[in-house]
Design a protein around this motif. Structure first.
Motif, PDB file in Angstrom:
ATOM      1  N   SER A 149       0.850  -1.198   0.000  1.00 32.23           N
ATOM      2  CA  SER A 149       0.000   0.000   0.000  1.00 32.23           C
ATOM      3  C   SER A 149       0.883   1.245   0.000  1.00 32.23           C
ATOM      4  CB  SER A 149      -0.918   0.009   1.229  1.00 32.23           C
ATOM      5  OG  SER A 149      -1.667   1.214   1.277  1.00 32.23           O
TER       6      SER A 149
ATOM      7  N   THR B  98       3.353   7.386   2.710  1.00 28.69           N
ATOM      8  CA  THR B  98       3.654   6.156   3.435  1.00 28.69           C
ATOM      9  C   THR B  98       3.754   4.979   2.467  1.00 28.69           C
ATOM     10  OG1 THR B  98       1.306   5.731   3.859  1.00 28.69           O
ATOM     11  CG2 THR B  98       2.534   6.912   5.557  1.00 28.69           C
TER      12      THR B  98
ATOM     13  N   THR C 281       8.366   3.363   5.941  1.00 26.55           N
ATOM     14  CA  THR C 281       8.814   4.729   6.174  1.00 26.55           C
ATOM     15  C   THR C 281       9.152   4.983   7.638  1.00 26.55           C
ATOM     16  OG1 THR C 281       6.497   5.428   6.332  1.00 26.55           O
ATOM     17  CG2 THR C 281       7.573   5.678   4.212  1.00 26.55           C
ATOM     18  N   ALA C 282       8.767   4.071   8.522  1.00 30.75           N
ATOM     19  CA  ALA C 282       9.056   4.225   9.951  1.00 30.75           C
ATOM     20  C   ALA C 282      10.270   3.414  10.388  1.00 30.75           C
ATOM     21  CB  ALA C 282       7.840   3.806  10.778  1.00 30.75           C
TER      22      ALA C 282
ATOM     23  N   SER D 133       0.590   5.384  -0.199  1.00 32.19           N
ATOM     24  CA  SER D 133      -0.394   6.452  -0.028  1.00 32.19           C
ATOM     25  C   SER D 133       0.264   7.816  -0.217  1.00 32.19           C
ATOM     26  CB  SER D 133      -1.027   6.363   1.363  1.00 32.19           C
ATOM     27  OG  SER D 133      -1.948   7.403   1.570  1.00 32.19           O
TER      28      SER D 133
ATOM     29  N   GLN E 161       3.983  -3.859   7.237  1.00 27.44           N
ATOM     30  CA  GLN E 161       5.043  -3.081   7.872  1.00 27.44           C
ATOM     31  C   GLN E 161       5.152  -1.702   7.213  1.00 27.44           C
ATOM     32  OE1 GLN E 161       7.042  -4.397  10.499  1.00 27.44           O
ATOM     33  NE2 GLN E 161       5.486  -6.023  10.410  1.00 27.44           N
ATOM     34  N   ASP E 162       5.194  -0.663   8.034  1.00 26.09           N
ATOM     35  CA  ASP E 162       5.367   0.696   7.534  1.00 26.09           C
ATOM     36  C   ASP E 162       6.856   0.924   7.277  1.00 26.09           C
ATOM     37  OD1 ASP E 162       5.496   3.373   6.969  1.00 26.09           O
ATOM     38  OD2 ASP E 162       4.528   4.057   8.814  1.00 26.09           O
TER      39      ASP E 162
ATOM     40  N   THR F 210       3.653   0.878   2.874  1.00 23.82           N
ATOM     41  CA  THR F 210       3.405  -0.255   3.751  1.00 23.82           C
ATOM     42  C   THR F 210       3.467  -1.532   2.931  1.00 23.82           C
ATOM     43  OG1 THR F 210       1.932   1.097   5.124  1.00 23.82           O
ATOM     44  CG2 THR F 210       1.787  -1.288   5.398  1.00 23.82           C
TER      45      THR F 210
END
Length: 228
Positions: free
Chosen positions: A8, A66, A75-76, A10, A72-73, A68
């Motif tokens: 995903s 972002t 970007t984090a 966004s 799992q994200d 995902t």
């Protein structure tokens, strides 16, 4: 039945700095793919196709938005966490092969498995080479292999860890038509059950995917079922 949302993205934007100022590579991309889905990404050179794949792999970070993957994200995450994520979830096939010249075919395929601490790294590497028809070339170095053989080694290396997500960036771009066709047959047959995102300029390959996403000027210009 496909699981929702293996990938995903966004409102993903990527701006790179140059001497002339900021260059907008991606300009607000929204994209989602389900587990087990096969999608082709098409568009003119410089549209942002390869950049999109590198973001999905966690090899690039977006300027905003972002990304995902597998829940799992990305970007984090820091670099160490991203490396572990790729090791456990992602296989990548590049146009330029990226084999280690000083390693045999078997050693090249075993490399990501060894990084993952697999005790059976060389057994699984041998099985992967068998699957791409290179059981007799295990002890050969990249310079001793044809372009098609090198790409098959790269494919075996990407598939040996059995990733959930396989990203292929113009995997036949350096091959002649007949050899490229053979490599693509292997790619489609051996990636069954994985999410496959394929960057290609070849409409024939795109038609074999369930879905085609068109990228133009850093944006999604079209997204729908393939013509097949």
């Amino acid at each position: 039945m496909l699981e929702a949302c293996m990938i995903s993205l966004s409102d993903v934007r990527l701006t790179l700095q140059s001497q002339a100022g900021g260059v907008n590579i991606l300009r607000g991309v929204d994209f989602a793919a389900a587990a087990g889905e096969v999608a082709a990404v098409m568009g003119p050179s410089g549209a942002g196709k390869t950049t999109l794949l590198m973001l999905m792999a966690g090899l690039l970070a977006p300027t905003s938005g972002t990304v995902t993957v597998a829940g799992q994200d990305l970007t984090a995450m820091g670099e160490d966490a991203l490396a572990r994520f790729r090791r456990d979830n992602v296989g990548i096939v590049f146009q330029a092969f990226h084999l280690v010249p000083a390693m045999t075919a078997l050693e090249n395929v075993a490399l990501p498995l060894e990084f993952a601490g697999r005790a059976d790294a060389f057994d699984r590497a041998a099985q992967a080479l068998d699957a791409v028809g290179l059981s007799q070339r295990r002890g050969h170095f990249p310079a001793e292999l044809s372009g098609g053989e090198q790409q098959r080694v790269a494919l075996a290396r990407a598939l040996a860890p059995r990733p959930r997500l396989l990203l292929a960036d113009e995997p036949t771009g350096n091959l002649d038509g007949e050899t490229g066709q053979m490599v693509m047959e292997l790619l489609f047959s051996l990636s069954d059950g994985m999410t496959l995102i394929l960057v290609t300029h070849d409409p024939g390959l795109a038609e074999r995917c369930g879905r085609v996403v068109h990228i133009r000027d850093g944006r999604v210009a079209g997204d729908g079922p393939s013509a097949s």
